[in-house]
Design an enzyme around this catalytic site. Sequence first.
Site, PDB file in Angstrom:
ATOM      1  N   GLY A 155     -58.594 -62.062  42.720  1.00 39.20           N
ATOM      2  CA  GLY A 155     -57.606 -62.658  43.608  1.00 39.20           C
ATOM      3  C   GLY A 155     -57.448 -61.899  44.918  1.00 39.20           C
ATOM      4  O   GLY A 155     -57.859 -60.738  45.057  1.00 39.20           O
ATOM      5  N   LYS A 156     -56.828 -62.567  45.870  1.00 39.80           N
ATOM      6  CA  LYS A 156     -56.672 -62.030  47.225  1.00 39.80           C
ATOM      7  C   LYS A 156     -55.807 -60.779  47.264  1.00 39.80           C
ATOM      8  O   LYS A 156     -55.974 -59.923  48.146  1.00 39.80           O
ATOM      9  CB  LYS A 156     -56.071 -63.117  48.125  1.00 39.80           C
ATOM     10  CG  LYS A 156     -56.304 -62.929  49.605  1.00 39.80           C
ATOM     11  CD  LYS A 156     -55.870 -64.187  50.351  1.00 39.80           C
ATOM     12  CE  LYS A 156     -56.147 -64.088  51.843  1.00 39.80           C
ATOM     13  NZ  LYS A 156     -55.747 -65.329  52.542  1.00 39.80           N
ATOM     14  N   VAL A 157     -54.855 -60.663  46.340  1.00 35.99           N
ATOM     15  CA  VAL A 157     -53.981 -59.484  46.328  1.00 35.99           C
ATOM     16  C   VAL A 157     -54.305 -58.561  45.155  1.00 35.99           C
ATOM     17  O   VAL A 157     -53.499 -57.698  44.796  1.00 35.99           O
ATOM     18  CB  VAL A 157     -52.494 -59.898  46.299  1.00 35.99           C
ATOM     19  CG1 VAL A 157     -52.086 -60.502  47.627  1.00 35.99           C
ATOM     20  CG2 VAL A 157     -52.208 -60.872  45.160  1.00 35.99           C
ATOM     21  N   CYS A 158     -55.478 -58.737  44.551  1.00 39.45           N
ATOM     22  CA  CYS A 158     -55.909 -57.866  43.454  1.00 39.45           C
ATOM     23  C   CYS A 158     -56.761 -56.722  44.000  1.00 39.45           C
ATOM     24  O   CYS A 158     -57.638 -56.935  44.836  1.00 39.45           O
ATOM     25  CB  CYS A 158     -56.723 -58.644  42.421  1.00 39.45           C
ATOM     26  SG  CYS A 158     -55.774 -59.891  41.528  1.00 39.45           S
ATOM     27  N   ILE A 159     -56.529 -55.518  43.513  1.00 40.06           N
ATOM     28  CA  ILE A 159     -57.348 -54.366  43.902  1.00 40.06           C
ATOM     29  C   ILE A 159     -57.911 -53.674  42.657  1.00 40.06           C
ATOM     30  O   ILE A 159     -58.216 -52.487  42.678  1.00 40.06           O
ATOM     31  CB  ILE A 159     -56.548 -53.376  44.770  1.00 40.06           C
ATOM     32  CG1 ILE A 159     -55.252 -52.938  44.074  1.00 40.06           C
ATOM     33  CG2 ILE A 159     -56.234 -53.990  46.133  1.00 40.06           C
ATOM     34  CD1 ILE A 159     -54.493 -51.839  44.814  1.00 40.06           C
TER      35      ILE A 159
END
Length: 325
Positions: A170-174
């Site tokens: 996801g876009k906000v997953c690191i």
Amino acid sequence: MEIFDYDKVLLLPRKCRVQSRSECDPGIEFGGRRFRLPVVPANMKTVVDESICLWMAQNGYFYVMHRFDLDNVAFVRAMRAAGTYASISLGVKPADYEIVDRLAAEGLVPEYVTIDIAHGHADTVRDMIHHLKKKLPDAFVIAGNVGTPEAVIDLENWGADATKVGIGPGKVCITRMKTGFGTGGWQLSALKWCARVASKPIIADGGIRENGDIAKSIRFGASMVMVGSMLAGHEESPGKTVEVDGKLFKEYYGSASDFNKGEYKHVEGKRILEPVRGRLVDTLREMEEDLQSSISYAGGTKLADVRKVNYVILGGDNAGEHLLM
């Protein structure tokens, strides 16, 4: 196996069989109910809240309510009072077991329960599935998240009715930066890999950046597609509204971020700002229209026809030289 992601794949058209794209049906049967789209907003605090979930249920869409700072029993009771289905999320802590026991004691059986933890291929998930099947046997249990065929097989054998595939795309997953693990950067081929062994529905979770990625997910085996960032920046979205240089943005952060946890501990998510993009109903209508177009390009009339098309992988030594089924 081929390693690719959404931006490296294009589906190939077949002869159109309809007079108008509006003849194509992007609806899906999932867990014994029919929904207008194979799309579900991510069960995150900045994407869904009680009012959005109620609106979606009343208008023919699937939802999964998040599990943070929420009384799940009261939520199920409210959805039941509104005359619609209940779809909740749980973790695997003692408090989550208590929620299941309270629901069973009150005779409140949610139609859908999602066991939602970052690493879903775990004994703790197995134990929660067993507890749910014992206490709430009529609930449709979704379990995740996972990223390997072995995990899908185990979760299905443990009793899950559907699995959620995606580890940190996801876009906000690191997750991949923090741990070195995940499906970020190759989520679409991970989906293909997992779908080959699945005998029950799969929810593709993460990595969706364009509406066309929904059709690609269906092509490679998803029954439902979970979308976060594309559904986070709406006027109704529960994320905080922020003004920057005269422009409005909505706060969007990962469930494993310190913003959601309230502390910096085992952090695998971050916070970003998404431009406010209007109303949720307009975005969902556009998704529906684009999926109808995808079905027409697939030479079909229903969503499952998208699974029959060929595709090409862009880039690399063999780009454009071979077709793949």
